[in-house]
Design a protein around this motif. Structure first.
Motif: not given
Lengths: 240, 219
Positions: A63, A66, A71-73, B41-43, B46-47, B51-54, B141, B153, B157
Protein backbone atom coordinates in the motif's frame (compact mmCIF):
# COMPACT_ATOMS: atom_id res chain seq x y z
CA UNK A 1 10.45 -9.03 49.17
CA UNK A 2 11.57 -11.95 47.06
CA UNK A 3 10.15 -14.49 49.51
CA UNK A 4 6.87 -12.62 49.67
CA UNK A 5 6.82 -12.52 45.89
CA UNK A 6 7.14 -16.28 45.71
CA UNK A 7 4.40 -16.78 48.26
CA UNK A 8 2.01 -14.31 46.69
CA UNK A 9 2.42 -15.38 43.08
CA UNK A 10 3.89 -18.80 42.50
CA UNK A 11 4.16 -20.15 38.98
CA UNK A 12 5.93 -19.59 35.71
CA UNK A 13 7.06 -16.07 34.75
CA UNK A 14 5.22 -16.22 31.42
CA UNK A 15 4.87 -12.47 31.47
CA UNK A 16 8.58 -11.80 31.66
CA UNK A 17 9.30 -14.26 28.86
CA UNK A 18 6.64 -12.80 26.60
CA UNK A 19 7.81 -9.29 27.40
CA UNK A 20 11.44 -10.01 26.56
CA UNK A 21 10.39 -12.06 23.54
CA UNK A 22 8.38 -9.18 22.13
CA UNK A 23 11.25 -6.77 22.69
CA UNK A 24 13.50 -9.24 20.87
CA UNK A 25 11.09 -9.50 17.96
CA UNK A 26 10.93 -5.71 17.81
CA UNK A 27 14.72 -5.37 17.78
CA UNK A 28 15.16 -8.06 15.14
CA UNK A 29 12.41 -6.38 13.12
CA UNK A 30 14.26 -3.08 13.15
CA UNK A 31 17.51 -4.65 11.97
CA UNK A 32 16.11 -7.19 9.49
CA UNK A 33 12.69 -5.64 8.83
CA UNK A 34 13.77 -4.21 5.51
CA UNK A 35 14.48 -7.72 4.19
CA UNK A 36 11.37 -9.31 5.71
CA UNK A 37 9.31 -6.49 4.28
CA UNK A 38 10.69 -7.18 0.80
CA UNK A 39 9.76 -10.85 1.06
CA UNK A 40 6.25 -10.02 2.30
CA UNK A 41 5.70 -7.40 -0.37
CA UNK A 42 6.69 -9.85 -3.06
CA UNK A 43 4.66 -12.73 -1.67
CA UNK A 44 1.52 -10.96 -0.53
CA UNK A 45 1.51 -7.66 -2.42
CA UNK A 46 -0.06 -9.04 -5.61
CA UNK A 47 -2.76 -10.89 -3.64
CA UNK A 48 -3.68 -7.84 -1.61
CA UNK A 49 -3.86 -5.53 -4.60
CA UNK A 50 -6.56 -7.82 -5.97
CA UNK A 51 -8.61 -8.02 -2.77
CA UNK A 52 -12.03 -6.57 -3.47
CA UNK A 53 -13.09 -5.96 0.12
CA UNK A 54 -10.51 -3.24 0.66
CA UNK A 55 -10.04 -4.49 4.22
CA UNK A 56 -6.55 -5.75 3.53
CA UNK A 57 -5.66 -2.19 2.53
CA UNK A 58 -5.25 -1.69 6.28
CA UNK A 59 -2.41 -4.20 6.36
CA UNK A 60 1.04 -2.68 6.07
CA UNK A 61 1.74 -4.48 2.79
CA UNK A 62 1.45 -3.38 -0.81
CA UNK A 63 0.00 0.00 0.00
CA UNK A 64 0.98 3.57 -0.50
CA UNK A 65 2.07 5.47 2.53
CA UNK A 66 1.55 9.18 2.46
CA UNK A 67 4.53 11.33 3.29
CA UNK A 68 4.66 15.10 3.27
CA UNK A 69 7.50 17.39 4.20
CA UNK A 70 5.30 20.38 5.04
CA UNK A 71 2.62 21.06 7.64
CA UNK A 72 -0.47 20.45 5.60
CA UNK A 73 -1.57 18.27 2.74
CA UNK A 74 -0.90 20.60 -0.21
CA UNK A 75 -3.92 21.33 -2.34
CA UNK A 76 -4.39 23.06 -5.65
CA UNK A 77 -7.62 23.08 -7.62
CA UNK A 78 -7.25 21.99 -11.24
CA UNK A 79 -8.37 25.36 -12.73
CA UNK A 80 -5.66 27.11 -10.66
CA UNK A 81 -2.94 24.66 -11.63
CA UNK A 82 0.00 25.65 -13.83
CA UNK A 83 3.13 23.74 -14.78
CA UNK A 84 6.02 25.92 -15.87
CA UNK A 85 9.01 24.73 -17.88
CA UNK A 86 11.82 27.27 -17.76
CA UNK A 87 15.52 27.83 -17.19
CA UNK A 88 18.04 26.95 -19.89
CA UNK A 89 15.49 26.45 -22.67
CA UNK A 90 14.80 28.17 -25.98
CA UNK A 91 11.11 28.78 -25.31
CA UNK A 92 9.95 28.69 -21.70
CA UNK A 93 6.24 27.95 -21.37
CA UNK A 94 3.42 27.31 -18.93
CA UNK A 95 0.75 24.67 -19.21
CA UNK A 96 -2.65 24.73 -17.57
CA UNK A 97 -4.09 21.48 -16.28
CA UNK A 98 -6.36 21.26 -19.33
CA UNK A 99 -3.48 21.88 -21.73
CA UNK A 100 -1.42 19.17 -20.06
CA UNK A 101 -4.32 16.70 -20.35
CA UNK A 102 -4.63 17.56 -24.05
CA UNK A 103 -1.07 16.39 -24.81
CA UNK A 104 -0.50 12.84 -26.13
CA UNK A 105 -0.73 10.55 -23.10
CA UNK A 106 1.60 7.78 -22.00
CA UNK A 107 0.41 4.82 -19.92
CA UNK A 108 2.72 3.00 -17.55
CA UNK A 109 1.79 -0.08 -15.54
CA UNK A 110 4.64 -0.31 -13.09
CA UNK A 111 5.49 -0.81 -9.43
CA UNK A 112 6.06 2.01 -7.00
CA UNK A 113 8.99 1.31 -4.71
CA UNK A 114 9.75 3.44 -1.69
CA UNK A 115 13.24 3.72 -0.28
CA UNK A 116 11.77 2.90 3.15
CA UNK A 117 10.88 -0.54 1.84
CA UNK A 118 7.24 -0.63 0.85
CA UNK A 119 6.29 -1.41 -2.70
CA UNK A 120 2.97 -1.17 -4.50
CA UNK A 121 2.84 -3.59 -7.41
CA UNK A 122 1.36 -2.88 -10.84
CA UNK A 123 0.26 0.70 -10.41
CA UNK A 124 -1.43 2.21 -13.46
CA UNK A 125 -0.05 5.62 -14.27
CA UNK A 126 -1.11 8.04 -16.98
CA UNK A 127 0.64 11.23 -17.94
CA UNK A 128 2.87 13.02 -20.39
CA UNK A 129 6.46 12.10 -21.16
CA UNK A 130 8.91 14.57 -19.67
CA UNK A 131 10.81 14.05 -22.90
CA UNK A 132 7.90 15.58 -24.88
CA UNK A 133 7.92 18.65 -22.66
CA UNK A 134 11.67 19.02 -23.15
CA UNK A 135 11.29 18.81 -26.92
CA UNK A 136 8.64 21.49 -26.84
CA UNK A 137 10.81 23.83 -24.75
CA UNK A 138 14.03 23.15 -26.62
CA UNK A 139 16.86 22.29 -24.22
CA UNK A 140 19.88 24.55 -24.57
CA UNK A 141 23.20 22.78 -25.07
CA UNK A 142 24.68 23.94 -21.76
CA UNK A 143 21.78 22.40 -19.76
CA UNK A 144 22.57 18.98 -18.25
CA UNK A 145 19.94 18.60 -15.57
CA UNK A 146 16.35 19.26 -14.51
CA UNK A 147 15.28 20.73 -11.21
CA UNK A 148 11.72 20.00 -10.16
CA UNK A 149 9.79 22.12 -7.70
CA UNK A 150 6.62 21.43 -5.77
CA UNK A 151 3.82 23.79 -4.85
CA UNK A 152 4.18 22.56 -1.29
CA UNK A 153 6.90 25.22 -1.32
CA UNK A 154 9.66 23.00 0.09
CA UNK A 155 10.23 19.77 -1.80
CA UNK A 156 12.62 19.71 -4.73
CA UNK A 157 14.01 16.98 -6.95
CA UNK A 158 16.49 16.56 -9.77
CA UNK A 159 17.23 14.38 -12.78
CA UNK A 160 19.87 14.55 -15.47
CA UNK A 161 18.55 15.35 -18.95
CA UNK A 162 19.40 11.79 -20.05
CA UNK A 163 17.43 10.30 -17.14
CA UNK A 164 14.48 12.60 -17.75
CA UNK A 165 14.30 11.58 -21.39
CA UNK A 166 13.69 7.93 -20.55
CA UNK A 167 10.38 6.53 -21.79
CA UNK A 168 9.37 5.58 -18.23
CA UNK A 169 9.58 9.07 -16.77
CA UNK A 170 6.31 10.99 -16.94
CA UNK A 171 4.47 13.97 -15.56
CA UNK A 172 1.51 12.02 -14.22
CA UNK A 173 -2.09 13.14 -13.71
CA UNK A 174 -3.86 9.81 -13.29
CA UNK A 175 -3.29 6.97 -10.83
CA UNK A 176 -5.21 3.69 -11.03
CA UNK A 177 -7.66 5.25 -13.47
CA UNK A 178 -8.56 8.22 -11.26
CA UNK A 179 -7.29 11.77 -11.23
CA UNK A 180 -4.47 11.92 -8.71
CA UNK A 181 -5.71 12.95 -5.27
CA UNK A 182 -4.10 15.53 -2.99
CA UNK A 183 -2.62 12.76 -0.83
CA UNK A 184 -0.92 11.11 -3.81
CA UNK A 185 0.51 14.41 -5.06
CA UNK A 186 -2.28 15.63 -7.32
CA UNK A 187 -3.36 17.15 -9.47
CA UNK A 188 0.03 16.61 -11.14
CA UNK A 189 3.15 14.82 -9.98
CA UNK A 190 6.24 13.22 -11.41
CA UNK A 191 6.61 9.45 -11.79
CA UNK A 192 10.16 8.21 -12.29
CA UNK A 193 9.54 4.47 -12.65
CA UNK A 194 13.13 3.16 -12.35
CA UNK A 195 13.96 5.21 -9.25
CA UNK A 196 12.87 5.21 -5.61
CA UNK A 197 9.71 7.08 -4.73
CA UNK A 198 11.43 10.16 -3.37
CA UNK A 199 12.48 11.00 -6.94
CA UNK A 200 8.81 11.11 -8.01
CA UNK A 201 8.09 14.58 -6.66
CA UNK A 202 4.50 15.24 -5.66
CA UNK A 203 2.51 18.45 -6.31
CA UNK A 204 4.81 19.27 -9.22
CA UNK A 205 4.59 22.85 -10.45
CA UNK A 206 7.93 23.65 -12.05
CA UNK A 207 10.63 22.13 -14.24
CA UNK A 208 13.79 24.17 -14.56
CA UNK A 209 16.68 23.27 -16.84
CA UNK A 210 19.97 23.83 -15.07
CA UNK A 211 23.65 23.72 -15.82
CA UNK A 212 24.28 20.91 -13.39
CA UNK A 213 22.40 18.66 -11.00
CA UNK A 214 21.29 20.40 -7.83
CA UNK A 215 20.49 17.75 -5.19
CA UNK A 216 16.87 17.72 -4.03
CA UNK A 217 15.22 17.76 -0.64
CA UNK A 218 15.97 14.19 0.47
CA UNK A 219 19.34 14.15 -1.23
CA UNK A 220 20.42 16.98 1.04
CA UNK A 221 19.39 14.67 3.90
CA UNK A 222 21.56 11.81 2.68
CA UNK A 223 19.70 9.88 -0.01
CA UNK A 224 21.47 9.15 -3.29
CA UNK A 225 21.00 11.63 -6.12
CA UNK A 226 20.82 8.80 -8.64
CA UNK A 227 18.09 6.86 -6.91
CA UNK A 228 18.00 3.74 -9.11
CA UNK A 229 15.85 1.03 -7.56
CA UNK A 230 18.09 -1.83 -6.45
CA UNK A 231 21.33 0.02 -7.20
CA UNK A 232 21.38 2.84 -4.68
CA UNK A 233 20.81 3.72 -1.03
CA UNK A 234 22.36 0.38 0.01
CA UNK A 235 19.25 -1.50 -1.09
CA UNK A 236 18.80 -4.48 -3.39
CA UNK A 237 15.15 -4.30 -4.45
CA UNK A 238 14.04 -5.74 -7.76
CA UNK A 239 14.43 -3.02 -10.41
CA UNK A 240 11.30 -1.48 -11.94
CA UNK B 1 -24.24 -24.21 41.19
CA UNK B 2 -25.77 -22.68 44.29
CA UNK B 3 -24.46 -19.28 45.23
CA UNK B 4 -24.49 -18.65 48.94
CA UNK B 5 -24.55 -14.90 48.75
CA UNK B 6 -24.28 -12.88 51.84
CA UNK B 7 -25.89 -9.63 50.78
CA UNK B 8 -24.28 -7.65 53.52
CA UNK B 9 -20.76 -8.73 52.54
CA UNK B 10 -18.71 -5.63 51.80
CA UNK B 11 -17.42 -4.96 48.29
CA UNK B 12 -13.74 -5.62 47.72
CA UNK B 13 -11.22 -3.02 46.66
CA UNK B 14 -9.85 -4.23 43.33
CA UNK B 15 -7.94 -1.21 42.06
CA UNK B 16 -6.61 1.56 44.27
CA UNK B 17 -6.67 5.23 43.45
CA UNK B 18 -3.20 5.22 41.88
CA UNK B 19 -3.99 2.27 39.64
CA UNK B 20 -7.26 3.73 38.45
CA UNK B 21 -5.65 7.09 37.79
CA UNK B 22 -2.89 5.39 35.82
CA UNK B 23 -5.35 3.29 33.86
CA UNK B 24 -7.44 6.24 32.71
CA UNK B 25 -4.48 8.47 31.94
CA UNK B 26 -3.05 5.64 29.87
CA UNK B 27 -6.40 5.02 28.21
CA UNK B 28 -6.63 8.68 27.21
CA UNK B 29 -3.09 8.71 25.84
CA UNK B 30 -3.68 5.46 23.92
CA UNK B 31 -6.92 6.83 22.50
CA UNK B 32 -5.17 9.97 21.22
CA UNK B 33 -2.11 8.08 19.94
CA UNK B 34 -4.16 5.44 18.15
CA UNK B 35 -6.48 7.93 16.48
CA UNK B 36 -3.69 10.28 15.39
CA UNK B 37 -1.69 7.25 14.24
CA UNK B 38 -4.59 5.98 12.16
CA UNK B 39 -5.09 9.35 10.55
CA UNK B 40 -1.43 9.44 9.57
CA UNK B 41 -1.52 5.88 8.24
CA UNK B 42 -4.85 5.43 6.48
CA UNK B 43 -4.80 7.41 3.23
CA UNK B 44 -8.47 8.48 2.94
CA UNK B 45 -8.61 9.34 6.64
CA UNK B 46 -5.45 11.42 6.37
CA UNK B 47 -7.00 13.32 3.46
CA UNK B 48 -10.07 14.15 5.59
CA UNK B 49 -8.14 15.12 8.70
CA UNK B 50 -5.27 16.99 7.01
CA UNK B 51 -3.01 19.06 9.31
CA UNK B 52 -0.36 16.37 9.14
CA UNK B 53 2.35 18.27 10.96
CA UNK B 54 0.07 18.96 13.92
CA UNK B 55 -1.27 15.39 13.99
CA UNK B 56 2.26 14.02 13.82
CA UNK B 57 3.40 16.30 16.67
CA UNK B 58 0.47 15.19 18.87
CA UNK B 59 1.18 11.54 18.03
CA UNK B 60 4.89 11.80 18.78
CA UNK B 61 4.63 13.79 22.01
CA UNK B 62 1.79 11.71 23.46
CA UNK B 63 3.92 8.66 22.65
CA UNK B 64 6.95 10.09 24.41
CA UNK B 65 4.74 11.01 27.39
CA UNK B 66 3.34 7.49 27.71
CA UNK B 67 5.92 6.04 30.13
CA UNK B 68 5.76 9.05 32.47
CA UNK B 69 2.50 8.30 34.34
CA UNK B 70 3.50 4.64 34.57
CA UNK B 71 6.84 5.46 36.17
CA UNK B 72 5.23 7.95 38.56
CA UNK B 73 2.63 5.37 39.58
CA UNK B 74 5.21 2.62 40.08
CA UNK B 75 7.70 4.30 42.35
CA UNK B 76 7.44 4.98 46.06
CA UNK B 77 4.99 3.83 48.69
CA UNK B 78 1.91 4.67 46.64
CA UNK B 79 3.04 2.22 43.98
CA UNK B 80 2.96 -0.84 46.24
CA UNK B 81 -0.42 -2.08 44.98
CA UNK B 82 0.56 -1.61 41.37
CA UNK B 83 3.86 -3.39 41.89
CA UNK B 84 2.04 -6.29 43.50
CA UNK B 85 -0.36 -6.45 40.55
CA UNK B 86 2.59 -6.46 38.18
CA UNK B 87 4.04 -9.48 39.96
CA UNK B 88 0.64 -11.11 39.70
CA UNK B 89 0.43 -10.32 35.97
CA UNK B 90 3.90 -11.73 35.38
CA UNK B 91 3.24 -15.25 36.62
CA UNK B 92 1.00 -18.05 35.46
CA UNK B 93 -0.03 -20.25 38.38
CA UNK B 94 0.50 -23.98 37.86
CA UNK B 95 -2.11 -25.30 35.43
CA UNK B 96 -3.47 -21.87 34.71
CA UNK B 97 -2.84 -22.17 30.98
CA UNK B 98 -5.73 -24.64 30.91
CA UNK B 99 -7.93 -21.55 31.11
CA UNK B 100 -7.27 -20.89 27.41
CA UNK B 101 -9.18 -24.04 26.41
CA UNK B 102 -12.94 -23.79 26.75
CA UNK B 103 -13.14 -27.45 27.77
CA UNK B 104 -10.83 -27.10 30.76
CA UNK B 105 -11.54 -23.46 31.63
CA UNK B 106 -14.00 -24.31 34.41
CA UNK B 107 -11.40 -26.27 36.34
CA UNK B 108 -9.10 -23.28 36.86
CA UNK B 109 -9.46 -21.25 40.04
CA UNK B 110 -8.34 -17.78 39.05
CA UNK B 111 -6.38 -15.28 41.05
CA UNK B 112 -6.77 -11.54 40.63
CA UNK B 113 -6.35 -11.68 36.85
CA UNK B 114 -7.26 -14.24 34.25
CA UNK B 115 -4.46 -15.44 31.92
CA UNK B 116 -5.91 -13.43 29.04
CA UNK B 117 -5.63 -10.25 31.07
CA UNK B 118 -2.08 -11.18 31.95
CA UNK B 119 -1.08 -11.66 28.32
CA UNK B 120 -2.87 -8.48 27.31
CA UNK B 121 -1.11 -6.43 29.97
CA UNK B 122 2.29 -7.85 29.06
CA UNK B 123 1.68 -7.41 25.35
CA UNK B 124 0.58 -3.80 25.74
CA UNK B 125 3.55 -3.07 27.96
CA UNK B 126 6.10 -4.61 25.61
CA UNK B 127 4.42 -3.25 22.50
CA UNK B 128 4.37 0.20 24.04
CA UNK B 129 8.12 0.04 24.57
CA UNK B 130 8.68 -1.28 21.03
CA UNK B 131 6.52 1.52 19.61
CA UNK B 132 8.45 4.08 21.61
CA UNK B 133 11.77 2.74 20.32
CA UNK B 134 10.74 2.33 16.69
CA UNK B 135 8.87 5.63 16.71
CA UNK B 136 12.03 7.33 17.96
CA UNK B 137 14.05 5.75 15.15
CA UNK B 138 11.44 6.98 12.66
CA UNK B 139 11.51 10.48 14.12
CA UNK B 140 15.27 10.80 14.45
CA UNK B 141 16.14 8.54 11.53
CA UNK B 142 19.25 10.48 10.53
CA UNK B 143 21.00 9.13 13.63
CA UNK B 144 20.57 5.50 12.52
CA UNK B 145 21.52 3.34 9.52
CA UNK B 146 19.09 4.03 6.69
CA UNK B 147 17.95 0.40 6.70
CA UNK B 148 16.75 0.81 10.27
CA UNK B 149 14.26 3.41 9.14
CA UNK B 150 12.62 0.77 6.97
CA UNK B 151 12.83 -1.83 9.72
CA UNK B 152 11.44 0.55 12.33
CA UNK B 153 8.55 1.50 10.06
CA UNK B 154 7.87 -2.16 9.43
CA UNK B 155 7.82 -3.03 13.14
CA UNK B 156 5.83 0.09 14.05
CA UNK B 157 3.13 -0.80 11.50
CA UNK B 158 2.70 -4.41 12.56
CA UNK B 159 2.80 -3.71 16.28
CA UNK B 160 0.26 -0.93 15.73
CA UNK B 161 -2.04 -3.47 14.15
CA UNK B 162 -1.53 -5.78 17.13
CA UNK B 163 -2.24 -2.96 19.59
CA UNK B 164 -5.47 -2.07 17.79
CA UNK B 165 -6.63 -5.67 18.03
CA UNK B 166 -5.63 -5.94 21.70
CA UNK B 167 -7.23 -2.64 22.72
CA UNK B 168 -10.48 -3.30 20.86
CA UNK B 169 -10.61 -6.73 22.49
CA UNK B 170 -9.84 -5.25 25.90
CA UNK B 171 -12.65 -2.69 25.60
CA UNK B 172 -15.12 -5.29 24.34
CA UNK B 173 -14.39 -7.61 27.28
CA UNK B 174 -14.76 -4.67 29.66
CA UNK B 175 -18.21 -3.84 28.33
CA UNK B 176 -19.23 -7.47 28.58
CA UNK B 177 -18.48 -7.47 32.30
CA UNK B 178 -19.94 -4.36 33.98
CA UNK B 179 -18.74 -5.40 37.45
CA UNK B 180 -15.15 -5.65 36.28
CA UNK B 181 -15.49 -2.33 34.45
CA UNK B 182 -16.92 -0.79 37.63
CA UNK B 183 -13.85 -2.07 39.44
CA UNK B 184 -11.66 0.05 37.22
CA UNK B 185 -14.00 3.05 37.47
CA UNK B 186 -14.81 3.18 41.17
CA UNK B 187 -12.30 0.69 42.53
CA UNK B 188 -14.70 -1.81 44.10
CA UNK B 189 -16.27 -5.07 42.95
CA UNK B 190 -18.99 -7.04 44.71
CA UNK B 191 -17.95 -9.95 46.87
CA UNK B 192 -20.28 -12.16 44.83
CA UNK B 193 -18.42 -11.33 41.65
CA UNK B 194 -15.06 -11.84 43.30
CA UNK B 195 -16.01 -15.21 44.74
CA UNK B 196 -17.41 -16.41 41.43
CA UNK B 197 -14.91 -14.94 38.94
CA UNK B 198 -11.69 -14.68 40.97
CA UNK B 199 -11.94 -17.21 43.83
CA UNK B 200 -8.25 -17.34 44.62
CA UNK B 201 -8.08 -13.55 44.82
CA UNK B 202 -11.24 -13.44 46.96
CA UNK B 203 -9.75 -15.84 49.47
CA UNK B 204 -6.45 -14.00 49.62
CA UNK B 205 -8.21 -10.69 50.17
CA UNK B 206 -10.34 -12.10 52.96
CA UNK B 207 -7.30 -13.47 54.72
CA UNK B 208 -5.54 -10.18 54.36
CA UNK B 209 -8.47 -8.07 55.46
CA UNK B 210 -7.58 -8.89 59.03
CA UNK B 211 -4.84 -6.35 58.73
CA UNK B 212 -5.87 -3.14 56.94
CA UNK B 213 -3.98 -2.10 53.84
CA UNK B 214 -1.89 0.95 54.58
CA UNK B 215 -1.57 1.91 50.91
CA UNK B 216 -5.25 2.49 50.39
CA UNK B 217 -5.82 5.14 52.98
CA UNK B 218 -5.26 8.49 51.32
CA UNK B 219 -2.78 10.66 53.06
Amino acid sequence: MEALDQAAAPGTPVGRRLFLGLLGVGALGVVFGAKVQDVLERALGPLISKDGTGLSALLPIGRFRIYTVTGDLPHKAKPDYKLSVHGLVDTPFQLTYAELRALPPTHLDKDFQCVTGWRVPDVQWKGVLVSDLLDRAGVKSEATALRFTSFDGTYTESLTVAQARRPDVIVAYQLEGDDISDAHGGPVRLYVAPMYGYKSIKWLDGIELTKEVRPGYWEDLGYDVDGWIGRSNDRDDKPV
Amino acid sequence: MIETTNRSEAPLLRFGRVERWLHWVNATLFFVIMLTGASLYIGPLSAIVGRRELIRAIHVYCGIALPVPLLIALIGRHGARLRRDFRELNRFAPGESRWFRARTRGSVRLGKFNPGQKLNAVFIGAAGLVMLATGSIMKWFTLFPIDWRTGATFVHDWFALGIWVAVIGHVMFAFKDPVALGGMMRGYVSATWARRERPRWYEAENQESIKPEPQDTPR
